[in-house]
Design a protein around this motif. Sequence first.
Motif, PDB file in Angstrom:
ATOM      1  N   SER B  16       0.853  -1.286  -0.164  1.00 40.71           N
ATOM      2  CA  SER B  16      -0.087   0.061  -0.133  1.00 40.71           C
ATOM      3  C   SER B  16       0.903   1.099  -0.028  1.00 40.71           C
ATOM      4  N   TYR B  17       0.353   2.179  -0.718  1.00 40.97           N
ATOM      5  CA  TYR B  17       0.968   3.377  -0.832  1.00 40.97           C
ATOM      6  C   TYR B  17       0.566   4.364   0.102  1.00 40.97           C
ATOM      7  N   THR B  18      -0.564   4.478   0.454  1.00 41.98           N
ATOM      8  CA  THR B  18      -1.530   5.300   1.380  1.00 41.98           C
ATOM      9  C   THR B  18      -2.127   4.378   2.430  1.00 41.98           C
ATOM     10  N   MET B  22      -4.914  -0.268  -1.020  1.00 36.85           N
ATOM     11  CA  MET B  22      -3.931  -1.061  -1.279  1.00 36.85           C
ATOM     12  C   MET B  22      -3.726  -1.126  -2.857  1.00 36.85           C
ATOM     13  N   ALA B  23      -2.511  -1.044  -3.410  1.00 40.52           N
ATOM     14  CA  ALA B  23      -2.082  -1.324  -4.970  1.00 40.52           C
ATOM     15  C   ALA B  23      -2.013  -2.713  -5.177  1.00 40.52           C
ATOM     16  N   VAL B  24      -1.377  -3.410  -4.358  1.00 38.14           N
ATOM     17  CA  VAL B  24      -1.618  -4.874  -4.399  1.00 38.14           C
ATOM     18  C   VAL B  24      -2.181  -5.631  -3.449  1.00 38.14           C
ATOM     19  N   GLY B  41      -1.920  -7.009 -17.396  1.00 32.48           N
ATOM     20  CA  GLY B  41      -3.032  -6.382 -16.679  1.00 32.48           C
ATOM     21  C   GLY B  41      -3.488  -5.061 -17.095  1.00 32.48           C
ATOM     22  N   PRO B  42      -4.371  -4.489 -16.974  1.00 27.67           N
ATOM     23  CA  PRO B  42      -4.603  -2.866 -17.296  1.00 27.67           C
ATOM     24  C   PRO B  42      -3.659  -1.949 -16.582  1.00 27.67           C
ATOM     25  N   SER B  43      -3.557  -0.805 -17.155  1.00 24.34           N
ATOM     26  CA  SER B  43      -2.557   0.156 -16.449  1.00 24.34           C
ATOM     27  C   SER B  43      -3.028   0.443 -15.229  1.00 24.34           C
ATOM     28  N   GLY B  44      -1.912   0.423 -14.222  1.00 18.39           N
ATOM     29  CA  GLY B  44      -2.365   0.771 -12.964  1.00 18.39           C
ATOM     30  C   GLY B  44      -2.991  -0.059 -11.871  1.00 18.39           C
ATOM     31  N   CYS B  45      -3.009  -1.332 -12.464  1.00 21.55           N
ATOM     32  CA  CYS B  45      -3.449  -2.514 -11.799  1.00 21.55           C
ATOM     33  C   CYS B  45      -2.385  -3.122 -10.672  1.00 21.55           C
ATOM     34  N   GLY B  46      -1.154  -2.249 -10.591  1.00 21.54           N
ATOM     35  CA  GLY B  46      -0.266  -3.114  -9.741  1.00 21.54           C
ATOM     36  C   GLY B  46       1.028  -3.895  -9.996  1.00 21.54           C
ATOM     37  N   LYS B  47       1.057  -4.046 -11.467  1.00 20.02           N
ATOM     38  CA  LYS B  47       1.981  -4.771 -11.888  1.00 20.02           C
ATOM     39  C   LYS B  47       3.567  -4.591 -11.444  1.00 20.02           C
ATOM     40  N   SER B  48       3.902  -3.018 -11.637  1.00 20.40           N
ATOM     41  CA  SER B  48       4.933  -2.528 -11.237  1.00 20.40           C
ATOM     42  C   SER B  48       5.342  -2.685  -9.776  1.00 20.40           C
ATOM     43  N   THR B  49       4.388  -2.342  -8.984  1.00 17.58           N
ATOM     44  CA  THR B  49       4.330  -2.320  -7.610  1.00 17.58           C
ATOM     45  C   THR B  49       4.544  -3.738  -6.955  1.00 17.58           C
ATOM     46  N   LEU B  50       4.021  -4.939  -7.736  1.00 19.39           N
ATOM     47  CA  LEU B  50       4.290  -6.089  -7.170  1.00 19.39           C
ATOM     48  C   LEU B  50       5.898  -6.441  -7.773  1.00 19.39           C
ATOM     49  N   ASP B 176      10.647  -4.662 -15.961  1.00 12.80           N
ATOM     50  CA  ASP B 176       9.270  -4.088 -15.949  1.00 12.80           C
ATOM     51  C   ASP B 176       9.254  -3.399 -17.324  1.00 12.80           C
ATOM     52  N   GLU B 177       8.350  -4.004 -18.232  1.00 14.16           N
ATOM     53  CA  GLU B 177       8.055  -3.451 -19.570  1.00 14.16           C
ATOM     54  C   GLU B 177       9.399  -3.106 -20.032  1.00 14.16           C
ATOM     55  N   PRO B 178      10.288  -4.253 -20.343  1.00 17.13           N
ATOM     56  CA  PRO B 178      11.754  -3.802 -20.824  1.00 17.13           C
ATOM     57  C   PRO B 178      11.738  -3.342 -22.377  1.00 17.13           C
ATOM     58  N   THR B 207       4.432  -7.237 -18.999  1.00 17.71           N
ATOM     59  CA  THR B 207       4.459  -6.455 -20.294  1.00 17.71           C
ATOM     60  C   THR B 207       2.830  -6.226 -20.769  1.00 17.71           C
ATOM     61  N   HIS B 208       2.703  -5.178 -21.447  1.00 17.88           N
ATOM     62  CA  HIS B 208       1.317  -4.755 -22.018  1.00 17.88           C
ATOM     63  C   HIS B 208       1.395  -5.597 -23.335  1.00 17.88           C
ATOM     64  N   ASN B 209       2.240  -6.026 -23.775  1.00 18.49           N
ATOM     65  CA  ASN B 209       2.253  -6.585 -25.270  1.00 18.49           C
ATOM     66  C   ASN B 209       1.604  -8.046 -25.006  1.00 18.49           C
TER      67      ASN B 209
HETATM   68  N1  LIG Z   1       4.525   6.340  -5.641  1.00 17.07           N
HETATM   69  C1  LIG Z   1       3.165   5.994  -5.846  1.00 17.07           C
HETATM   70  N2  LIG Z   1       2.286   6.830  -4.913  1.00 17.07           N
HETATM   71  C2  LIG Z   1       1.170   6.331  -4.538  1.00 17.07           C
HETATM   72  N3  LIG Z   1       0.464   5.601  -5.387  1.00 17.07           N
HETATM   73  C3  LIG Z   1       1.087   4.904  -6.413  1.00 17.07           C
HETATM   74  C4  LIG Z   1       2.624   5.207  -6.604  1.00 17.07           C
HETATM   75  N4  LIG Z   1       3.053   4.353  -7.511  1.00 17.07           N
HETATM   76  C5  LIG Z   1       1.925   3.858  -7.914  1.00 17.07           C
HETATM   77  N5  LIG Z   1       0.847   4.005  -7.135  1.00 17.07           N
HETATM   78  C6  LIG Z   1      -0.635   3.541  -7.311  1.00 17.07           C
HETATM   79  O1  LIG Z   1      -0.480   2.112  -7.550  1.00 17.07           O
HETATM   80  C7  LIG Z   1      -1.253   1.532  -8.209  1.00 17.07           C
HETATM   81  C8  LIG Z   1      -0.468   0.540  -8.979  1.00 17.07           C
HETATM   82  O2  LIG Z   1       0.442   1.137  -9.675  1.00 17.07           O
HETATM   83  P1  LIG Z   1       1.531   0.206 -10.556  1.00 17.07           P
HETATM   84  O3  LIG Z   1       2.659   1.349 -11.192  1.00 17.07           O
HETATM   85  O4  LIG Z   1       1.827  -0.677  -9.649  1.00 17.07           O
HETATM   86  O5  LIG Z   1       0.696   0.098 -11.902  1.00 17.07           O
HETATM   87  P2  LIG Z   1       1.162  -0.697 -13.326  1.00 17.07           P
HETATM   88  O6  LIG Z   1       0.387  -2.001 -13.089  1.00 17.07           O
HETATM   89  O7  LIG Z   1       2.276  -0.975 -13.239  1.00 17.07           O
HETATM   90  O8  LIG Z   1       0.595   0.300 -14.389  1.00 17.07           O
HETATM   91  P3  LIG Z   1       1.233   0.601 -15.605  1.00 17.07           P
HETATM   92  O9  LIG Z   1       0.972  -0.483 -16.474  1.00 17.07           O
HETATM   93  O10 LIG Z   1       0.744   1.752 -16.063  1.00 17.07           O
HETATM   94  O11 LIG Z   1       2.745   0.730 -15.523  1.00 17.07           O
HETATM   95  C9  LIG Z   1      -1.859   2.709  -8.988  1.00 17.07           C
HETATM   96  O12 LIG Z   1      -3.407   3.087  -8.851  1.00 17.07           O
HETATM   97  C10 LIG Z   1      -0.971   3.930  -8.853  1.00 17.07           C
HETATM   98  O13 LIG Z   1      -2.118   4.939  -8.880  1.00 17.07           O
END
Ligand SMILES: Nc1ncnc2c1ncn2[C@@H]1O[C@H](COP(=O)(O)OP(=O)(O)OP(=O)(O)O)[C@@H](O)[C@H]1O
Lengths: 287, 255
Positions: B16-18, B22-24, B41-50, B176-178, B207-209
């Motif tokens: 969780s960022y806040t 929870m982002a994941v 997964g769609p943009s913002g679903c938490g892939k990078s975060t995981l 991460d999306e290399p 990957t988005h591809n």
């Molecule tokens: N530094 C941050 N501070 C607060 N919230 C964040 C931060 N980084 C990401 N988030 C939130 O966490 C959620 C997941 O973000 P993440 O970057 O993991 O998405 P993603 O799946 O990698 O998206 P993308 O495909 O666009 O890269 C999003 O809702 C985003 O708004």
Amino acid sequence: MNVKTKNRLFKDKVMLWGICLFAGLTAVPLLAILGEVLLRGYDQLSWSFFTEPTPTAYKAMKAIAAGEPIPGGIANGIIGTLIMLGMAIVVAVPVGILCGAYLAENSKRRFAQVVSYLTDLLQGTPSVIIGIITYIWVVVPMKGYSAIAGSVALCIMMLPLIIRSTEETLKILPASLKEAGLALGANSARVMLKVQLPAAFGGIFTGVLLAISRVIGETAPLMFTALGCSLIRWSIDKPISAVPLLIWEFFNDPNLQDLIWGASLFLLLFVLTLNVLSKYLAKKWNQ
Amino acid sequence: MESVTPILEFKNTCVSYTKQTMAVKYVSAAIERNTITAIMGPSGCGKSTLLRAVNLMHNLYPNIRVGGEILLNGADILSMEPIDVRRRVGMVFQRPAPFPTMSIYDNVLSGFALNGIRLSKAEKDATVEHCLRSVALWDEVKDVLNKKGTFLSGGQQQRLCIARALAMKPDVLLMDEPTSALDPIATKHIEELLLELQKEVTILIVTHNMGQAKRISSKSMFMYLGELVEYGDTETMFTNPTDERTRAYLTGKMG
Ligand SMILES: Nc1ncnc2c1ncn2[C@@H]1O[C@H](COP(=O)(O)OP(=O)(O)OP(=O)(O)O)[C@@H](O)[C@H]1O
Ligand SMILES: [Mg+2]
């Protein structure tokens, strides 16, 4: 073309001319200063001007009476300036860079915020106050004026500039750079030393050059600390001369007034060169 | 073979960022050794975060909380020292980020320099050649090893970054999306490279591809709003997804 468009184009032209005029006006003082100093000073510059110390008032008087140019030069001031600058740089650069790196990395911490604020205050402190403080802290305990005391004053004045430029340059580096370093398993000190600081080198170097060019012309703090000396001196625990101090001395001695302009020209050219150099380097590193 | 511990295992991993969101959310999955696993997964679903949770990148930011467990060879990395974890888990970022002040040669060896590991000249030369060969960059750069890494093209830079990560001989490589900043030819190069590399290292790639996921991965994850919706063989996921959301995403109706 209708009247409205014409009107707007006309306004545009007026604006442009106005801007050019004012930009030109601001350049006038600089050019006037340069011209004046150059005209009055260039014929004093000679080999002996840079290699000989200040003449005594008696010698100068004799030369004037005989209608000859004043003998001697400002070598004592140049050497004093270089010694004190050198010592100040040796301390201020590493300390300033470390402090700037700390501030950039810990900008959320209370302590760092306080230090950052103090840095701003120090930068705004009048140099004459730094001089008198150094007098109390260094000259009094050491029981005498010295190059050491002078360099302490210069060092204090350089620190905030170096700290700020280091901090600002590190902060604008992309976070990905630091993350890439850490992702390889390095600790943050190593990443700072081997990745972030080298990448910020251009900005830091520019900051150091600007700090030097700021303090090199400082007269007030040196009056309280280095005092001045008409001999060429290499020791650091005795009073020593500096180019800006000499200019002040020449001004106060009717026999030596002919030397003012040569010394001023030297100082001015030195500072301008540093400034141009720092601009050039900043541009080069930003590419 | 069933009893082998997976090289990497998520157990109820949360990030969780806040405080409020929870982002994941409670992701559980076991990653097999020497496979390529695609995370979609769609943009913002938490892939990078995981992904960034695996090499403890979140530790850099005190506000971010990571919960649950992430096991590397059975040991929970969340209680390990970040520098130990990161030496075994390499990462390649979306934008190629070679160190701008280092030459190509030094970039490949930067992991050693940054960890204070000293190598002899012969070891250095051998490592550089081996790593650059394994990312198929050697022939292109062998005469300009002393030039700055930033002089290379985007695709070459990314391969340099992969070489840099490989030089440390990681067990797991996070990507991460290399290829998202690269053209199709450079992308193809890197895909071939990854297929080759999975003999040595386990790869987790965001990957988005979808074509890319299909071409290179044996397992796929599909995430949606922070949850792991589906995880299984890539084949099955593309031909017969179990979850309606996966089907919608893969057929382009969502995302
Ligand atoms: N530094 C941050 N501070 C607060 N919230 C964040 C931060 N980084 C990401 N988030 C939130 O966490 C959620 C997941 O973000 P993440 O970057 O993991 O998405 P993603 O799946 O990698 O998206 P993308 O495909 O666009 O890269 C999003 O809702 C985003 O708004
Ligand atoms: Mg992402």
